[in-house]
Motif scaffolding. Structure first.
Motif, PDB file in Angstrom:
ATOM      1  N   SER A  73       0.833  -1.206   0.000  1.00 53.71           N
ATOM      2  CA  SER A  73       0.000   0.000   0.000  1.00 53.71           C
ATOM      3  C   SER A  73       0.863   1.250   0.000  1.00 53.71           C
ATOM      4  O   SER A  73       2.052   1.212   0.350  1.00 53.71           O
ATOM      5  CB  SER A  73      -0.914   0.016   1.230  1.00 53.71           C
ATOM      6  OG  SER A  73      -0.129   0.170   2.396  1.00 53.71           O
ATOM      7  N   PHE A  74       0.246   2.362  -0.416  1.00 50.79           N
ATOM      8  CA  PHE A  74       0.887   3.685  -0.351  1.00 50.79           C
ATOM      9  C   PHE A  74      -0.204   4.729  -0.504  1.00 50.79           C
ATOM     10  O   PHE A  74      -1.356   4.407  -0.848  1.00 50.79           O
ATOM     11  CB  PHE A  74       1.963   3.841  -1.448  1.00 50.79           C
ATOM     12  CG  PHE A  74       1.522   3.389  -2.805  1.00 50.79           C
ATOM     13  CD1 PHE A  74       0.757   4.199  -3.617  1.00 50.79           C
ATOM     14  CD2 PHE A  74       1.870   2.124  -3.266  1.00 50.79           C
ATOM     15  CE1 PHE A  74       0.342   3.782  -4.866  1.00 50.79           C
ATOM     16  CE2 PHE A  74       1.447   1.685  -4.518  1.00 50.79           C
ATOM     17  CZ  PHE A  74       0.692   2.517  -5.317  1.00 50.79           C
ATOM     18  N   ASP A  75       0.148   5.964  -0.204  1.00 50.16           N
ATOM     19  CA  ASP A  75      -0.781   7.096  -0.344  1.00 50.16           C
ATOM     20  C   ASP A  75      -0.374   7.931  -1.550  1.00 50.16           C
ATOM     21  O   ASP A  75       0.820   8.164  -1.774  1.00 50.16           O
ATOM     22  CB  ASP A  75      -0.721   8.001   0.898  1.00 50.16           C
ATOM     23  CG  ASP A  75      -1.203   7.300   2.146  1.00 50.16           C
ATOM     24  OD1 ASP A  75      -2.025   6.363   2.035  1.00 50.16           O
ATOM     25  OD2 ASP A  75      -0.752   7.689   3.244  1.00 50.16           O
ATOM     26  N   VAL A  76      -1.371   8.396  -2.294  1.00 52.00           N
ATOM     27  CA  VAL A  76      -1.104   9.306  -3.414  1.00 52.00           C
ATOM     28  C   VAL A  76      -1.757  10.647  -3.086  1.00 52.00           C
ATOM     29  O   VAL A  76      -2.984  10.723  -2.922  1.00 52.00           O
ATOM     30  CB  VAL A  76      -1.657   8.773  -4.747  1.00 52.00           C
ATOM     31  CG1 VAL A  76      -1.220   9.679  -5.900  1.00 52.00           C
ATOM     32  CG2 VAL A  76      -1.215   7.342  -5.001  1.00 52.00           C
ATOM     33  N   LEU A  77      -0.928  11.673  -2.954  1.00 57.56           N
ATOM     34  CA  LEU A  77      -1.454  13.028  -2.756  1.00 57.56           C
ATOM     35  C   LEU A  77      -1.624  13.648  -4.139  1.00 57.56           C
ATOM     36  O   LEU A  77      -0.696  13.629  -4.942  1.00 57.56           O
ATOM     37  CB  LEU A  77      -0.477  13.841  -1.919  1.00 57.56           C
ATOM     38  CG  LEU A  77      -0.854  15.315  -1.698  1.00 57.56           C
ATOM     39  CD1 LEU A  77      -0.445  15.751  -0.314  1.00 57.56           C
ATOM     40  CD2 LEU A  77      -0.205  16.234  -2.731  1.00 57.56           C
ATOM     41  N   VAL A  78      -2.847  14.134  -4.414  1.00 52.95           N
ATOM     42  CA  VAL A  78      -3.103  14.812  -5.692  1.00 52.95           C
ATOM     43  C   VAL A  78      -3.502  16.251  -5.400  1.00 52.95           C
ATOM     44  O   VAL A  78      -4.228  16.528  -4.435  1.00 52.95           O
ATOM     45  CB  VAL A  78      -4.181  14.089  -6.539  1.00 52.95           C
ATOM     46  CG1 VAL A  78      -3.678  12.748  -7.027  1.00 52.95           C
ATOM     47  CG2 VAL A  78      -5.500  13.935  -5.788  1.00 52.95           C
ATOM     48  N   ASP A  79      -3.020  17.162  -6.240  1.00 52.75           N
ATOM     49  CA  ASP A  79      -3.150  18.598  -5.956  1.00 52.75           C
ATOM     50  C   ASP A  79      -3.384  19.304  -7.288  1.00 52.75           C
ATOM     51  O   ASP A  79      -2.627  19.101  -8.248  1.00 52.75           O
ATOM     52  CB  ASP A  79      -1.825  19.041  -5.305  1.00 52.75           C
ATOM     53  CG  ASP A  79      -1.794  20.512  -4.912  1.00 52.75           C
ATOM     54  OD1 ASP A  79      -2.471  21.321  -5.559  1.00 52.75           O
ATOM     55  OD2 ASP A  79      -1.047  20.847  -3.976  1.00 52.75           O
ATOM     56  N   ASP A  80      -4.455  20.110  -7.355  1.00 52.33           N
ATOM     57  CA  ASP A  80      -4.732  20.834  -8.607  1.00 52.33           C
ATOM     58  C   ASP A  80      -4.345  22.316  -8.505  1.00 52.33           C
ATOM     59  O   ASP A  80      -4.743  23.130  -9.340  1.00 52.33           O
ATOM     60  CB  ASP A  80      -6.198  20.670  -9.026  1.00 52.33           C
ATOM     61  CG  ASP A  80      -7.176  21.186  -7.976  1.00 52.33           C
ATOM     62  OD1 ASP A  80      -6.785  21.998  -7.124  1.00 52.33           O
ATOM     63  OD2 ASP A  80      -8.356  20.780  -8.025  1.00 52.33           O
ATOM     64  N   GLY A  81      -3.597  22.658  -7.460  1.00 55.31           N
ATOM     65  CA  GLY A  81      -3.170  24.044  -7.287  1.00 55.31           C
ATOM     66  C   GLY A  81      -4.111  24.831  -6.397  1.00 55.31           C
ATOM     67  O   GLY A  81      -3.745  25.895  -5.882  1.00 55.31           O
TER      68      GLY A  81
END
Ligand code: TYD
Length: 143
Positions: A73-81
């Protein structure tokens, strides 16, 4: 610029289907039948990541990706600004669809985690935005 400006709501976890058999499970992904919305042109995987290390830390200008935790497992941080969210991937039949123009960081890798990435284009360093400041400029430029 006349380009679609994706946001974090476009970063969706999709269920990939699973063939259960007494001798084990199988998940298949096809690009062609619109299961993931793009044709797969490249596959790569990230493994042996030290527990304290992060990956990603960039955005892409054109690339579409599907990210799968085929092991661990892992975490994905997503950011649109403007907004960000963190998605935990921990099952081999879940895939995170990642459109272009989204900053991503992959963190908190479990021991033995393998990150499988299906991508819509061959590797192209010119498609990367590798600093957060440049990412913010890039978002402005495609508005
Ligand atoms: P990078 O995409 O920066 O890794 P991550 O985002 O997972 O931290 O890639 C690391 C290195 O691997 C970089 O020097 C380029 C190389 N690379 C390829 O040659 N082909 C590929 O398909 C990818 C994804 C990376």
């Amino acid at each position: 610029m006349n380009k679609k400006l994706y946001n974090i709501n476009d970063c969706k976890v999709i269920e990939l289907g699973k063939y259960y058999r007494p001798n084990g499970n199988l998940t298949a992904v096809e690009g062609a039948n619109n299961q993931i919305g793009f044709d797969i042109k490249r596959v790569y995987y990230i493994y042996d990541v030290p527990a304290t290390s992060d990956r990603g830390g960039h955005a892409h200008k054109e690339l579409m990706q599907l990210i799968v935790a085929v092991s661990g497992s892992f975490d994905v941080l997503v950011d649109d600004g403007k907004k960000f969210k963190t998605i935990t991937l921990n099952r081999p039949n879940l895939g995170l669809l990642l459109p272009p123009g989204i900053w991503r960081e992959i963190k908190n890798f479990s021991s033995g985690a393998v990150t499988l990435v299906l991508a819509s284009a061959p590797y192209d360093e010119g498609d990367y935005v590798r600093s957060y400041a440049k990412f913010m400029d890039y978002r402005e430029s495609i508005k």
